[in-house]
Design a protein around this motif. Structure first.
Motif, PDB file in Angstrom:
ATOM      1  N   GLN A 196       0.837  -1.199   0.000  1.00 30.52           N
ATOM      2  CA  GLN A 196       0.000   0.000   0.000  1.00 30.52           C
ATOM      3  C   GLN A 196       0.874   1.253   0.000  1.00 30.52           C
ATOM      4  OE1 GLN A 196      -3.252  -0.656  -0.384  1.00 30.52           O
ATOM      5  NE2 GLN A 196      -2.678  -2.828  -0.221  1.00 30.52           N
ATOM      6  N   ASP A 197       0.241   2.411  -0.218  1.00 31.10           N
ATOM      7  CA  ASP A 197       0.942   3.694  -0.134  1.00 31.10           C
ATOM      8  C   ASP A 197       1.174   4.020   1.340  1.00 31.10           C
ATOM      9  OD1 ASP A 197       1.966   6.229  -0.292  1.00 31.10           O
ATOM     10  OD2 ASP A 197       0.168   7.155  -1.144  1.00 31.10           O
ATOM     11  N   LEU A 198       2.429   3.983   1.768  1.00 26.72           N
ATOM     12  CA  LEU A 198       2.768   4.187   3.175  1.00 26.72           C
ATOM     13  C   LEU A 198       3.311   5.587   3.439  1.00 26.72           C
ATOM     14  CD1 LEU A 198       4.471   0.729   3.789  1.00 26.72           C
ATOM     15  CD2 LEU A 198       2.089   1.388   4.223  1.00 26.72           C
ATOM     16  N   ASP A 246       1.235   8.308   3.411  1.00 21.98           N
ATOM     17  CA  ASP A 246       0.100   9.144   3.804  1.00 21.98           C
ATOM     18  C   ASP A 246      -0.329   8.739   5.213  1.00 21.98           C
ATOM     19  OD1 ASP A 246      -1.902  11.021   3.695  1.00 21.98           O
ATOM     20  OD2 ASP A 246      -2.708  10.336   1.776  1.00 21.98           O
ATOM     21  N   MET A 274      -1.455   6.718   8.054  1.00 21.09           N
ATOM     22  CA  MET A 274      -1.576   5.288   8.287  1.00 21.09           C
ATOM     23  C   MET A 274      -2.958   4.943   8.822  1.00 21.09           C
ATOM     24  SD  MET A 274      -0.264   2.327   8.093  1.00 21.09           S
ATOM     25  CE  MET A 274       1.449   2.718   7.748  1.00 21.09           C
ATOM     26  N   THR A 291      -5.793   6.445   8.297  1.00 20.87           N
ATOM     27  CA  THR A 291      -6.780   6.506   7.221  1.00 20.87           C
ATOM     28  C   THR A 291      -6.661   5.275   6.330  1.00 20.87           C
ATOM     29  OG1 THR A 291      -6.768   8.925   7.227  1.00 20.87           O
ATOM     30  CG2 THR A 291      -7.582   7.837   5.238  1.00 20.87           C
ATOM     31  N   LEU A 292      -5.430   4.858   6.050  1.00 18.29           N
ATOM     32  CA  LEU A 292      -5.211   3.665   5.240  1.00 18.29           C
ATOM     33  C   LEU A 292      -5.804   2.432   5.918  1.00 18.29           C
ATOM     34  CD1 LEU A 292      -3.871   1.977   2.990  1.00 18.29           C
ATOM     35  CD2 LEU A 292      -1.764   2.013   4.355  1.00 18.29           C
ATOM     36  N   ARG A 307      -9.712   2.647   5.603  1.00 17.74           N
ATOM     37  CA  ARG A 307     -10.281   2.500   4.270  1.00 17.74           C
ATOM     38  C   ARG A 307      -9.945   1.149   3.627  1.00 17.74           C
ATOM     39  NH1 ARG A 307      -8.988   8.526   1.704  1.00 17.74           N
ATOM     40  NH2 ARG A 307     -10.431   9.688   3.058  1.00 17.74           N
ATOM     41  N   ARG A 308      -8.741   0.659   3.838  1.00 15.05           N
ATOM     42  CA  ARG A 308      -8.317  -0.573   3.155  1.00 15.05           C
ATOM     43  C   ARG A 308      -8.699  -1.827   3.935  1.00 15.05           C
ATOM     44  NH1 ARG A 308      -7.564  -4.572   1.070  1.00 15.05           N
ATOM     45  NH2 ARG A 308      -5.909  -5.305  -0.327  1.00 15.05           N
TER      46      ARG A 308
END
Length: 245
Positions: free
Chosen positions: A150-152, A154, A156, A158-159, A162-163
């Motif tokens: 994942q995009d790390l 931004d 964490m 929120t990730l 959402r994910r």
């Protein structure tokens, strides 16, 4: 008034009234020529303002006016969320990400099986372009499959929401002060041994430990405010707690 004291007051006015926070101060040579004093006198005047916290020396770059400190009131939020709430631009530099066997205390904190692995993240966090914190920590791999893909860079939290549908709700946090080691100092742009605030946080979601993160914040840019209430038992003891906001 001694020359160094006169120069100190001139520089105090320059730093507090004329220059923007984070601006470079003229070099020792420039100040010596401008005010007709020796470089030793300049060094003494600047050193006193550094000790007061009005100026800061950055190795290899020069001397700068200090930035206002970011004030934290200890709530469970990601760095990105915290900086955005303050109107600052957050930035994350991913330095390292891997799956590995964590130290014993982390394995215990995350409730891992013997020799179980976790995700290791090492990140540099910035606010308005200034290095603010270094993060080194672990995440529960079994509950967050594929996290390293994942995009790390931004938020964490929120990730995770959402994910993975994981909302970190509670946590325990230990705060201490220490001198920055060489690697941390290099990343933060300060001298080795400079004061840093260290936060170790273990956060959970629905009672399951997810995160064991340690963060080193620059002592000249970050401060903590806590509300203290007297223990109803009358002992006078207080244990700060982290509550979601």
């Amino acid at each position: 008034m001694p020359k160094h004291a006169q120069l100190r007051e001139i520089l105090r006015t320059l730093a507090s009234e004329e220059l923007l926070p984070g601006s470079p101060v003229p070099s020792e040579r420039e100040l010596a020529v401008r005010y007709g004093v020796s470089r030793l006198t300049v060094r003494e005047a600047v050193g006193q303002l550094v000790a007061e916290g009005l100026l800061v020396r950055v190795r290899g770059k020069g001397t700068f006016t200090t930035r206002p400190r970011v004030d934290s009131q200890l709530h469970l939020a990601s760095f990105t969320e915290d900086m955005l709430r303050r109107g600052m631009h957050p930035e994350t530099v991913l330095l390292e990400a891997a799956e590995a066997i964590p130290p014993e205390d982390t394995a215990e904190a995350l409730g891992l099986a013997p020799r179980g692995t976790a995700y290791w993240l090492h990140r540099l966090r910035k606010a308005d372009g200034a290095p603010m914190a270094v993060e080194r920590g672990w995440y529960h791999a079994g509950l967050l499959p594929g996290l390293l893909h994942q995009d790390l860079t931004d938020s964490m939290y929120t990730l995770l929401d959402r994910r993975y549908g994981v909302q970190l709700e509670t946590g325990t946090q230990t705060v201490l002060a220490e001198g920055a080691d060489a690697d941390t100092a290099r990343l933060l742009g300060v001298r080795p041994g400079s004061p840093v605030l260290v936060f170790r946080r273990i956060a959970t979601a629905q009672g399951r430990p997810i995160e064991d993160m340690t963060s080193w914040y620059r002592g000249d840019l970050y401060q903590v405010t806590m509300q203290l209430d007297r223990d109803p038992s009358g002992s006078g003891q207080h244990r700060p707690t982290i509550r979601p906001t």
